[in-house]
Design an enzyme around this catalytic site. Sequence first.
Site, short mmCIF file in Angstrom:
data_model
loop_
_atom_site.label_atom_id
_atom_site.label_comp_id
_atom_site.label_asym_id
_atom_site.label_seq_id
_atom_site.Cartn_x
_atom_site.Cartn_y
_atom_site.Cartn_z
N LYS A 11 -52.36 26.23 17.22
CA LYS A 11 -51.09 25.71 17.84
C LYS A 11 -50.78 25.53 19.17
O LYS A 11 -51.76 25.57 19.98
CB LYS A 11 -50.28 27.20 17.47
CG LYS A 11 -50.17 27.27 15.81
CD LYS A 11 -49.35 28.70 15.57
CE LYS A 11 -49.37 28.92 13.97
NZ LYS A 11 -48.21 30.18 13.86
N TYR A 51 -41.61 24.74 8.30
CA TYR A 51 -41.56 26.08 8.17
C TYR A 51 -39.99 26.30 7.58
O TYR A 51 -39.56 27.36 7.80
CB TYR A 51 -41.36 26.70 9.63
CG TYR A 51 -42.80 26.85 10.08
CD1 TYR A 51 -43.71 27.82 9.60
CD2 TYR A 51 -43.29 25.95 11.41
CE1 TYR A 51 -44.97 28.01 10.23
CE2 TYR A 51 -44.55 26.14 12.02
CZ TYR A 51 -45.38 27.29 11.10
OH TYR A 51 -46.57 27.36 11.82
N ASN A 114 -49.23 32.88 17.93
CA ASN A 114 -50.30 33.49 17.57
C ASN A 114 -51.53 32.41 17.32
O ASN A 114 -52.44 32.60 16.42
CB ASN A 114 -50.03 34.24 16.22
CG ASN A 114 -49.28 33.61 15.21
OD1 ASN A 114 -49.09 32.26 15.28
ND2 ASN A 114 -48.84 34.23 14.14
N HIS A 117 -52.52 28.30 12.62
CA HIS A 117 -51.81 28.79 11.47
C HIS A 117 -52.98 28.70 10.43
O HIS A 117 -53.95 27.89 10.47
CB HIS A 117 -50.88 27.29 11.32
CG HIS A 117 -50.47 27.20 9.61
ND1 HIS A 117 -49.39 27.92 9.23
CD2 HIS A 117 -50.88 26.55 8.51
CE1 HIS A 117 -48.95 27.79 7.91
NE2 HIS A 117 -50.19 26.86 7.61
N GLU A 128 -49.35 21.32 2.74
CA GLU A 128 -49.44 21.13 4.18
C GLU A 128 -50.26 20.12 4.65
O GLU A 128 -50.12 19.30 5.45
CB GLU A 128 -49.60 22.65 4.68
CG GLU A 128 -48.50 23.66 4.57
CD GLU A 128 -49.05 24.96 4.78
OE1 GLU A 128 -48.10 25.96 4.73
OE2 GLU A 128 -50.17 25.17 5.14
P1 IDP Z 1 -48.52 33.48 9.12
O1 IDP Z 1 -48.53 32.34 9.98
O2 IDP Z 1 -49.41 34.78 9.43
O3 IDP Z 1 -48.76 33.02 7.65
P2 IDP Z 1 -45.73 33.86 8.49
O4 IDP Z 1 -45.01 35.06 8.40
O5 IDP Z 1 -45.77 32.62 7.70
O6 IDP Z 1 -47.20 34.22 9.26
O7 IDP Z 1 -44.93 33.22 9.64
C1 IDP Z 1 -45.05 32.05 10.17
C2 IDP Z 1 -45.24 31.94 11.84
O8 IDP Z 1 -43.86 32.53 12.26
C3 IDP Z 1 -45.99 32.98 12.40
O9 IDP Z 1 -47.31 32.40 12.29
C4 IDP Z 1 -45.53 33.16 13.94
O10 IDP Z 1 -45.81 31.95 14.55
C5 IDP Z 1 -43.98 33.28 13.60
N1 IDP Z 1 -43.53 34.27 13.26
C6 IDP Z 1 -43.61 35.18 12.04
N2 IDP Z 1 -42.95 36.41 12.18
C7 IDP Z 1 -42.60 36.39 13.31
C8 IDP Z 1 -41.72 37.36 14.36
O11 IDP Z 1 -41.55 38.48 13.74
N3 IDP Z 1 -41.24 37.26 15.39
C9 IDP Z 1 -41.64 35.77 16.02
N4 IDP Z 1 -42.36 35.11 15.26
C10 IDP Z 1 -42.76 35.23 14.19
MG MG Z 2 -47.22 31.95 6.43
#
Ligand code: IDP
Ligand code: MG
Length: 139
Positions: A11, A51, A114, A117, A128
């Site tokens: 990312k 997303y 984070n 992905h 994807e």
């Molecule tokens: P993942 O990437 O671990 O699959 P997902 O729940 O699919 O997590 O969420 C997609 C992305 O959205 C996350 O990687 C993160 O960048 C962002 N995200 C998820 N939950 C939160 C949150 O509670 N606050 C802010 N950003 C979030």
């Molecule tokens: Mg996810």
Amino acid sequence: MATNRTFTMLKPDAVEKGHIGAILEKINTAGFRIVAMKLTQMTTADAQAFYAIHKERPFFPDLVEYMTRGPIVAAILEKDNAVEDFRTLIGATNPADAAEGTIRKLYAASIGENAVHGSDSDENAAIEGAFHFAGRDMF
Ligand code: IDP
Ligand code: MG
């Protein structure tokens, strides 16, 4: 049917901080073969579509802003049990909860930013991967 492929993005935060090489080293050492890879930047429309499942979530506008603010490395990876093993390699969504040695524990700043992905199912890995790559760019 399991395809043994997953899709990843390094990312914008990971690219900005110069972590491409270190993260690719972790991916390589963990036994994933690179099927496709490129440096690219998502448009707002791209990120909203990619997303879309999260569009009702309060963090959605921030997520789109974050994912479009700079280049990413998009890649398709291959390994037995690729989806699950890659999710294990990257760690929990929130780096505070991520296991020691995982990519998010090492390189993620927060639950929002984070670093990486990873697809959550074989079906989404295929969707994807096809979002970012044409068949002629998969090897
Ligand atoms: P993942 O990437 O671990 O699959 P997902 O729940 O699919 O997590 O969420 C997609 C992305 O959205 C996350 O990687 C993160 O960048 C962002 N995200 C998820 N939950 C939160 C949150 O509670 N606050 C802010 N950003 C979030
Ligand atoms: Mg996810």
